[in-house]
Write a protein that holds these residues in place. Structure first.
Motif, PDB file in Angstrom:
ATOM      1  N   THR A  56      28.756  40.953  50.490  1.00 46.58           N
ATOM      2  CA  THR A  56      29.854  41.841  50.866  1.00 46.58           C
ATOM      3  C   THR A  56      31.136  41.443  50.141  1.00 46.58           C
ATOM      4  O   THR A  56      31.923  42.299  49.721  1.00 46.58           O
ATOM      5  CB  THR A  56      30.084  41.802  52.390  1.00 46.58           C
ATOM      6  OG1 THR A  56      28.886  42.214  53.057  1.00 46.58           O
ATOM      7  CG2 THR A  56      31.219  42.742  52.796  1.00 46.58           C
ATOM      8  N   ASP A  57      31.351  40.138  49.980  1.00 44.18           N
ATOM      9  CA  ASP A  57      32.537  39.678  49.252  1.00 44.18           C
ATOM     10  C   ASP A  57      32.530  40.197  47.814  1.00 44.18           C
ATOM     11  O   ASP A  57      33.567  40.587  47.273  1.00 44.18           O
ATOM     12  CB  ASP A  57      32.587  38.142  49.244  1.00 44.18           C
ATOM     13  CG  ASP A  57      32.902  37.574  50.613  1.00 44.18           C
ATOM     14  OD1 ASP A  57      33.544  38.285  51.410  1.00 44.18           O
ATOM     15  OD2 ASP A  57      32.498  36.426  50.891  1.00 44.18           O
ATOM     16  N   HIS A  58      31.341  40.190  47.184  1.00 45.93           N
ATOM     17  CA  HIS A  58      31.230  40.715  45.825  1.00 45.93           C
ATOM     18  C   HIS A  58      31.564  42.206  45.791  1.00 45.93           C
ATOM     19  O   HIS A  58      32.208  42.688  44.854  1.00 45.93           O
ATOM     20  CB  HIS A  58      29.816  40.503  45.284  1.00 45.93           C
ATOM     21  CG  HIS A  58      29.535  39.113  44.808  1.00 45.93           C
ATOM     22  ND1 HIS A  58      29.044  38.129  45.633  1.00 45.93           N
ATOM     23  CD2 HIS A  58      29.670  38.535  43.586  1.00 45.93           C
ATOM     24  CE1 HIS A  58      28.885  37.005  44.944  1.00 45.93           C
ATOM     25  NE2 HIS A  58      29.272  37.232  43.697  1.00 45.93           N
ATOM     26  N   ILE A  59      31.109  42.959  46.793  1.00 41.50           N
ATOM     27  CA  ILE A  59      31.373  44.406  46.837  1.00 41.50           C
ATOM     28  C   ILE A  59      32.875  44.672  46.931  1.00 41.50           C
ATOM     29  O   ILE A  59      33.427  45.485  46.174  1.00 41.50           O
ATOM     30  CB  ILE A  59      30.647  45.056  48.027  1.00 41.50           C
ATOM     31  CG1 ILE A  59      29.127  44.980  47.836  1.00 41.50           C
ATOM     32  CG2 ILE A  59      31.079  46.517  48.187  1.00 41.50           C
ATOM     33  CD1 ILE A  59      28.336  45.437  49.043  1.00 41.50           C
ATOM     34  N   ILE A  60      33.551  43.981  47.852  1.00 38.44           N
ATOM     35  CA  ILE A  60      34.990  44.198  48.040  1.00 38.44           C
ATOM     36  C   ILE A  60      35.756  43.794  46.783  1.00 38.44           C
ATOM     37  O   ILE A  60      36.708  44.473  46.368  1.00 38.44           O
ATOM     38  CB  ILE A  60      35.506  43.409  49.263  1.00 38.44           C
ATOM     39  CG1 ILE A  60      34.804  43.897  50.556  1.00 38.44           C
ATOM     40  CG2 ILE A  60      37.010  43.545  49.400  1.00 38.44           C
ATOM     41  CD1 ILE A  60      35.036  45.356  50.872  1.00 38.44           C
ATOM     42  N   ALA A  61      35.338  42.695  46.156  1.00 40.57           N
ATOM     43  CA  ALA A  61      36.012  42.249  44.929  1.00 40.57           C
ATOM     44  C   ALA A  61      35.786  43.256  43.799  1.00 40.57           C
ATOM     45  O   ALA A  61      36.707  43.562  43.032  1.00 40.57           O
ATOM     46  CB  ALA A  61      35.500  40.861  44.525  1.00 40.57           C
ATOM     47  N   ALA A  62      34.545  43.777  43.676  1.00 41.50           N
ATOM     48  CA  ALA A  62      34.257  44.771  42.635  1.00 41.50           C
ATOM     49  C   ALA A  62      35.028  46.063  42.898  1.00 41.50           C
ATOM     50  O   ALA A  62      35.496  46.722  41.964  1.00 41.50           O
ATOM     51  CB  ALA A  62      32.754  45.047  42.584  1.00 41.50           C
ATOM     52  N   GLU A  63      35.158  46.424  44.165  1.00 40.82           N
ATOM     53  CA  GLU A  63      35.944  47.603  44.537  1.00 40.82           C
ATOM     54  C   GLU A  63      37.401  47.421  44.121  1.00 40.82           C
ATOM     55  O   GLU A  63      38.021  48.326  43.558  1.00 40.82           O
ATOM     56  CB  GLU A  63      35.863  47.825  46.043  1.00 40.82           C
ATOM     57  CG  GLU A  63      36.765  48.917  46.578  1.00 40.82           C
ATOM     58  CD  GLU A  63      36.779  48.939  48.103  1.00 40.82           C
ATOM     59  OE1 GLU A  63      37.778  48.467  48.708  1.00 40.82           O
ATOM     60  OE2 GLU A  63      35.787  49.396  48.689  1.00 40.82           O
ATOM     61  N   LYS A  64      37.935  46.245  44.382  1.00 38.98           N
ATOM     62  CA  LYS A  64      39.330  45.972  44.023  1.00 38.98           C
ATOM     63  C   LYS A  64      39.531  46.064  42.509  1.00 38.98           C
ATOM     64  O   LYS A  64      40.532  46.619  42.030  1.00 38.98           O
ATOM     65  CB  LYS A  64      39.735  44.586  44.530  1.00 38.98           C
ATOM     66  CG  LYS A  64      41.179  44.215  44.224  1.00 38.98           C
ATOM     67  CD  LYS A  64      41.499  42.815  44.724  1.00 38.98           C
ATOM     68  CE  LYS A  64      42.912  42.393  44.292  1.00 38.98           C
ATOM     69  NZ  LYS A  64      43.218  41.005  44.708  1.00 38.98           N
ATOM     70  N   ARG A  65      38.564  45.550  41.749  1.00 42.10           N
ATOM     71  CA  ARG A  65      38.685  45.623  40.287  1.00 42.10           C
ATOM     72  C   ARG A  65      38.619  47.078  39.814  1.00 42.10           C
ATOM     73  O   ARG A  65      39.380  47.479  38.925  1.00 42.10           O
ATOM     74  CB  ARG A  65      37.579  44.793  39.628  1.00 42.10           C
ATOM     75  CG  ARG A  65      37.763  43.291  39.781  1.00 42.10           C
ATOM     76  CD  ARG A  65      36.806  42.526  38.873  1.00 42.10           C
ATOM     77  NE  ARG A  65      35.420  42.669  39.287  1.00 42.10           N
ATOM     78  CZ  ARG A  65      34.803  41.876  40.154  1.00 42.10           C
ATOM     79  NH1 ARG A  65      35.478  40.882  40.729  1.00 42.10           N
ATOM     80  NH2 ARG A  65      33.538  42.059  40.464  1.00 42.10           N
ATOM     81  N   LEU A  66      37.710  47.866  40.395  1.00 42.00           N
ATOM     82  CA  LEU A  66      37.597  49.269  39.993  1.00 42.00           C
ATOM     83  C   LEU A  66      38.869  50.039  40.348  1.00 42.00           C
ATOM     84  O   LEU A  66      39.367  50.841  39.551  1.00 42.00           O
ATOM     85  CB  LEU A  66      36.386  49.908  40.679  1.00 42.00           C
ATOM     86  CG  LEU A  66      36.114  51.377  40.362  1.00 42.00           C
ATOM     87  CD1 LEU A  66      35.825  51.563  38.874  1.00 42.00           C
ATOM     88  CD2 LEU A  66      34.950  51.910  41.186  1.00 42.00           C
TER      89      LEU A  66
END
Length: 465
Positions: free
Chosen positions: A110-120
């Motif tokens: 989930t941490d990876h998802i939120i971080a990837a969302e922030k980058r996008l």
């Protein structure tokens, strides 16, 4: 101003957690790479391979390595089946882990998802607030928890809300199957200039909670999405808003509007699923294909609830390469309209991989909602006469979802309904032709945006069906 560096946030339970992001300087393409931190961590380099050893000792070391990797994979799989522990326990367990994401079979979380969302969303200039909205453990008075899970822990809906002008109408955006709210990254700036835009990850998708999925019927499955959305609406204290849904999200939005029409002032269905029928003569070729051996195999996989996400997980560290091939092809070489630039493609690939590879949950709705060929088991055509909310359908010219189904539904609707087609666009009309999509949405919502909506004409290049 948020730090552009990768940050992991631990959200406290029992309350909504909010993070505010201002527009960030866009990272240079030179420093961008597929998969962000996660993807770089799965490219094993020669530096991690030990120097040559005597044959016996080398075999023993390889056995130990294989054993420890098997243990780690088993431990990860078992963790998916168990209810999540408290944040403190999870943090403690994480710190004790002997294996970094470098050697994990499915390098995501989930941490990876939120971080990837922030980058996008760093591509979006409009400031926004990201929060995880607490929807409890199940609908009030219900004996069934969300997704019939054995756990009674609280669930959260990942939500982003963009800054807007005061008194702007509220537009809630719901993504489709296999997607998440970040797919609208090309649209947030333009729409936020006219609306208060709120986008969500449906339960079981993206950065939202992913409870165990054990529903066994179409009715139960629809209720999971409709009731969880209603609890989210209550938590956000929303009413009298415009609801936009894409594809499967359009199906959920329409079903929600049928059950709770009092909260919706306009419904925008973008390439919506649920309006095609297997009995339609235009779909005869699909029924014929099912009679072939290839069709029989695919139909069996469908009825067995084999999803594309399972393939991505099964490929482990090779999964990002498959996702990269898909995004480069669908939104690049075979794009129906404008193509993504290299940086957009990299960030979207990273985001898509992490949302697809995470724990299976919402994706398992597939066979209960649709039969092979994406035909709804409970078609919305059957409910057209019960429609209570004015509706606009938006389709790309090359959308594989057939707009003729919406035409059939309109014949039975007793509320205003219009169908708009956008050129140079396929099923992802909002990515293929953002400007055309924005024009279609603004025209659909002209009653809430223009002082003289009756004098507004359909924008040039768009077609009314």
């Amino acid at each position: 101003m948020c730090s552009p560096h990768h940050t992991i946030y631990n959200f406290p339970r029992g309350q909504n957690s909010r993070l505010r992001f201002e527009a960030l300087p866009r990272p240079s393409q030179k420093g961008a790479h597929i998969g962000g931190e996660a993807s770089s961590s799965i490219n094993l380099s020669a530096s991690v391979i030990p120097n040559p050893l005597p044959s016996f000792e080398k075999r023993m070391n390889l056995r130990r390595l294989s054993s420890r990797m098997a243990e780690e994979i088993s431990r990860s799989a078992a963790a998916e089946l168990r209810p999540s522990a408290s944040t403190a326990t999870a943090t403690k367990s994480k710190s004790k882990s002997l294996w970094p994401s470098l050697l994990r079979w499915i390098p995501t979380s989930t941490d990876h998802i939120i971080a990837a969302e922030k980058r996008l969303l760093s591509l979006v200039a409009t400031p926004y607030v990201q929060e995880r909205v607490n929807i409890g453990s199940g609908p009030p008075g219900s004996k069934v928890r969300w997704f019939r899970s054995a756990s009674n822990e609280e669930r959260f809906i990942n939500t982003v809300t963009f800054d807007s002008k005061e008194d702007s109408p509220t537009l809630v955006m719901v993504h489709g199957y296999g997607a998440s709210q970040g797919f609208f990254f090309r649209n947030f700036d333009a729409l936020a200039s006219r609306f208060r835009v709120i986008a969500i990850d449906q339960i079981g998708w993206g950065g939202s909670s992913r409870p165990d999925f054990t529903c066994k019927s179409t009715e139960e499955t629809e209720a999971w999405f409709i009731d969880s959305f209603e609890e989210w609406r209550k938590a956000k204290n929303l009413s009298n808003f415009i609801l936009l849904g894409h594809s499967f999200g359009g199906y959920v939005a329409a079903k929600y509007a049928l059950k709770h029409p009092e909260h919706i002032k306009h419904l925008v269905l973008v390439g919506s699923a649920g309006f095609s029928s297997a009995e339609d003569a235009r779909n005869e070729w699909i029924m014929q294909f099912k009679t072939t051996w290839k069709g029989a195999i695919i139909n069996h996989l469908w009825e067995s609830n084999f999803t594309p996400q399972k393939l991505i997980r099964g490929l482990g560290p090779w999964g990002p390469k498959i996702v990269r091939g898909y995004t480069n092809t669908r939104f690049g070489a075979r794009a129906a309209g404008t193509t993504l630039n290299e940086h957009e493609s990299q960030l979207l690939t990273d985001y898509v991989y992490h949302t697809l590879a995470a724990k299976a949950s919402g994706e398992l709705c597939l066979k209960y909602i649709f039969s092979f060929g994406a035909f709804a088991r409970k078609p919305l055509l059957q409910s057209a006469s019960e429609w209570k909310v004015p509706t606009t359908f938006i389709y790309g010219y090359q959308d594989w979802m057939n707009y003729q189904g919406a035409q059939e539904a309109r014949k039975d609707m007793k509320v205003p309904c219009e169908i708009i087609r956008v050129p140079e666009a396929g099923h992802f009309v909002f990515i293929d032709n953002p400007e055309g999509f924005h024009s279609a949405v603004l025209y659909a919502c002209r009653r809430f945006l223009s002082p003289n909506p009756d004098n507004e004409s359909l924008p040039e290049a768009l077609t009314a069906a």
